[in-house]
Design a protein around this motif. Structure first.
Motif, PDB file in Angstrom:
ATOM      1  N   HIS A  81      32.922  31.125  30.707  1.00  0.00           N
ATOM      2  CA  HIS A  81      31.916  30.791  31.714  1.00  0.00           C
ATOM      3  C   HIS A  81      31.255  29.462  31.352  1.00  0.00           C
ATOM      4  O   HIS A  81      31.192  29.076  30.186  1.00  0.00           O
ATOM      5  N   PRO A  93      31.126  32.554  40.752  1.00  0.00           N
ATOM      6  CA  PRO A  93      30.767  33.786  40.040  1.00  0.00           C
ATOM      7  C   PRO A  93      31.655  34.972  40.396  1.00  0.00           C
ATOM      8  O   PRO A  93      31.983  35.786  39.523  1.00  0.00           O
ATOM      9  N   ALA A  94      32.036  35.078  41.664  1.00  0.00           N
ATOM     10  CA  ALA A  94      32.869  36.210  42.081  1.00  0.00           C
ATOM     11  C   ALA A  94      34.233  36.155  41.406  1.00  0.00           C
ATOM     12  O   ALA A  94      34.755  37.173  40.927  1.00  0.00           O
ATOM     13  N   GLN A  97      33.906  36.999  37.661  1.00  0.00           N
ATOM     14  CA  GLN A  97      33.781  38.437  37.439  1.00  0.00           C
ATOM     15  C   GLN A  97      35.113  39.145  37.641  1.00  0.00           C
ATOM     16  O   GLN A  97      35.429  40.122  36.959  1.00  0.00           O
ATOM     17  N   GLN A  98      35.918  38.631  38.537  1.00  0.00           N
ATOM     18  CA  GLN A  98      37.219  39.238  38.813  1.00  0.00           C
ATOM     19  C   GLN A  98      38.225  38.977  37.689  1.00  0.00           C
ATOM     20  O   GLN A  98      38.973  39.877  37.297  1.00  0.00           O
ATOM     21  N   PRO A 101      35.674  39.318  33.342  1.00  0.00           N
ATOM     22  CA  PRO A 101      34.393  40.036  33.301  1.00  0.00           C
ATOM     23  C   PRO A 101      33.820  40.188  31.893  1.00  0.00           C
ATOM     24  O   PRO A 101      32.631  40.453  31.737  1.00  0.00           O
ATOM     25  N   SER A 102      34.642  40.010  30.867  1.00  0.00           N
ATOM     26  CA  SER A 102      34.161  40.186  29.489  1.00  0.00           C
ATOM     27  C   SER A 102      33.579  38.917  28.888  1.00  0.00           C
ATOM     28  O   SER A 102      33.129  38.925  27.742  1.00  0.00           O
ATOM     29  N   TYR A 104      30.847  37.113  29.038  1.00  0.00           N
ATOM     30  CA  TYR A 104      29.488  37.060  28.493  1.00  0.00           C
ATOM     31  C   TYR A 104      29.366  37.913  27.228  1.00  0.00           C
ATOM     32  O   TYR A 104      28.676  37.521  26.272  1.00  0.00           O
ATOM     33  N   GLU A 144      40.005  46.875  33.453  1.00  0.00           N
ATOM     34  CA  GLU A 144      38.961  46.012  33.983  1.00  0.00           C
ATOM     35  C   GLU A 144      39.358  44.540  33.907  1.00  0.00           C
ATOM     36  O   GLU A 144      39.065  43.762  34.813  1.00  0.00           O
ATOM     37  N   GLU A 145      40.021  44.174  32.812  1.00  0.00           N
ATOM     38  CA  GLU A 145      40.409  42.776  32.611  1.00  0.00           C
ATOM     39  C   GLU A 145      41.796  42.724  31.975  1.00  0.00           C
ATOM     40  O   GLU A 145      41.965  43.047  30.799  1.00  0.00           O
TER      41      GLU A 145
END
Length: 229
Positions: A81, A93-94, A97-98, A101-102, A104, A144-145
């Motif tokens: 990011h 941002p979308a 996140q897609q 997402p990890s 941060y 998730e990722e």
């Protein structure tokens, strides 16, 4: 070393692979930082730079934001990011996140280790961090990722050594390579250990199996990098 950033894109310009080769042709960071603003960048990217003097610099780039310097003093940390206001302004941002997402959580783990980084061994320890797995610094696949750490690298520019670990890093898996002044790389340590070889083979088999099931599911690997002079 580079990381993906989910920023604006351009249909004309140079892909990061070409930019990297051009940066590597420069003798030092001063030359690289002079070159980069003159190049037409196609998308968002972070570059962590180091030279033989031990100097380091971090740069975020995008077609709209241009070349923005994170700093030229260490330690510097980055995941996927944007950190600077100019590049955050053009971040998606979308999409971030897609795809990552990890990012941060991985950044928090890296930054939290800042006070204990004093050696190459410390850097290796941080890159082996599995806290919060699968979305850890040493990232493994999750629903998730769909990314995982394919390779971990610790560079010691002043010593002319690069330590490389294929697959998820484990104790003893890093292999030292000499960085010659002519740009060639030569392995310094002995053969890859059975543990490291098995880990690498298992990683490649898992990635291959998932790509056969769903080619769209496999995205560029998570690249949590550490670079310190």
């Amino acid at each position: 070393m580079t990381n993906d950033l989910m920023l604006d894109t351009a249909t004309a310009g140079l892909p990061s692979q070409v930019v990297r080769r051009m940066i590597l042709s420069e003798p030092d960071i001063t030359g690289a930082l002079r070159l980069m603003p003159r190049l037409p960048h196609m998308g968002g990217r972070t570059y962590l730079l180091g030279d033989a003097s031990g100097r380091i610099a971090g740069v975020e780039v995008s077609p709209k934001a241009g070349v923005r310097i994170l700093g030229d003093d260490g330690p510097l940390f980055h995941t996927n990011h944007a950190l600077l206001s100019q590049t955050k302004a053009v971040e998606n941002p979308a999409l971030l996140q897609q795809v990552y997402p990890s990012t941060y959580d991985r950044y928090t783990s890296l930054a939290g280790a800042a006070g204990s980084l004093n050696s190459v061994a410390d850097a290796m320890r941080v890159l082996r961090n599995r806290a919060g797995a699968p979305n850890a610094v040493a990232k493994s696949y999750s629903r998730e990722e769909a990314t995982e750490t394919a390779c971990s690298i610790v560079c010691d520019p002043a010593a002319g050594v690069m330590h490389v670990c294929l697959g998820l890093p484990r104790v003893g898996a890093f292999v030292a390579h000499s960085l010659a002044s002519n740009g060639t790389v030569r392995r310094r340590s002995g053969p890859i250990s059975p543990v490291a070889r098995a880990d690498t083979q298992q990683t490649l088999l898992q990635v291959h199996a998932r790509s056969l099931r769903n080619p769209r599911e496999v995205r560029p690997g998570s690249r949590s990098r550490f670079l310190r002079g």
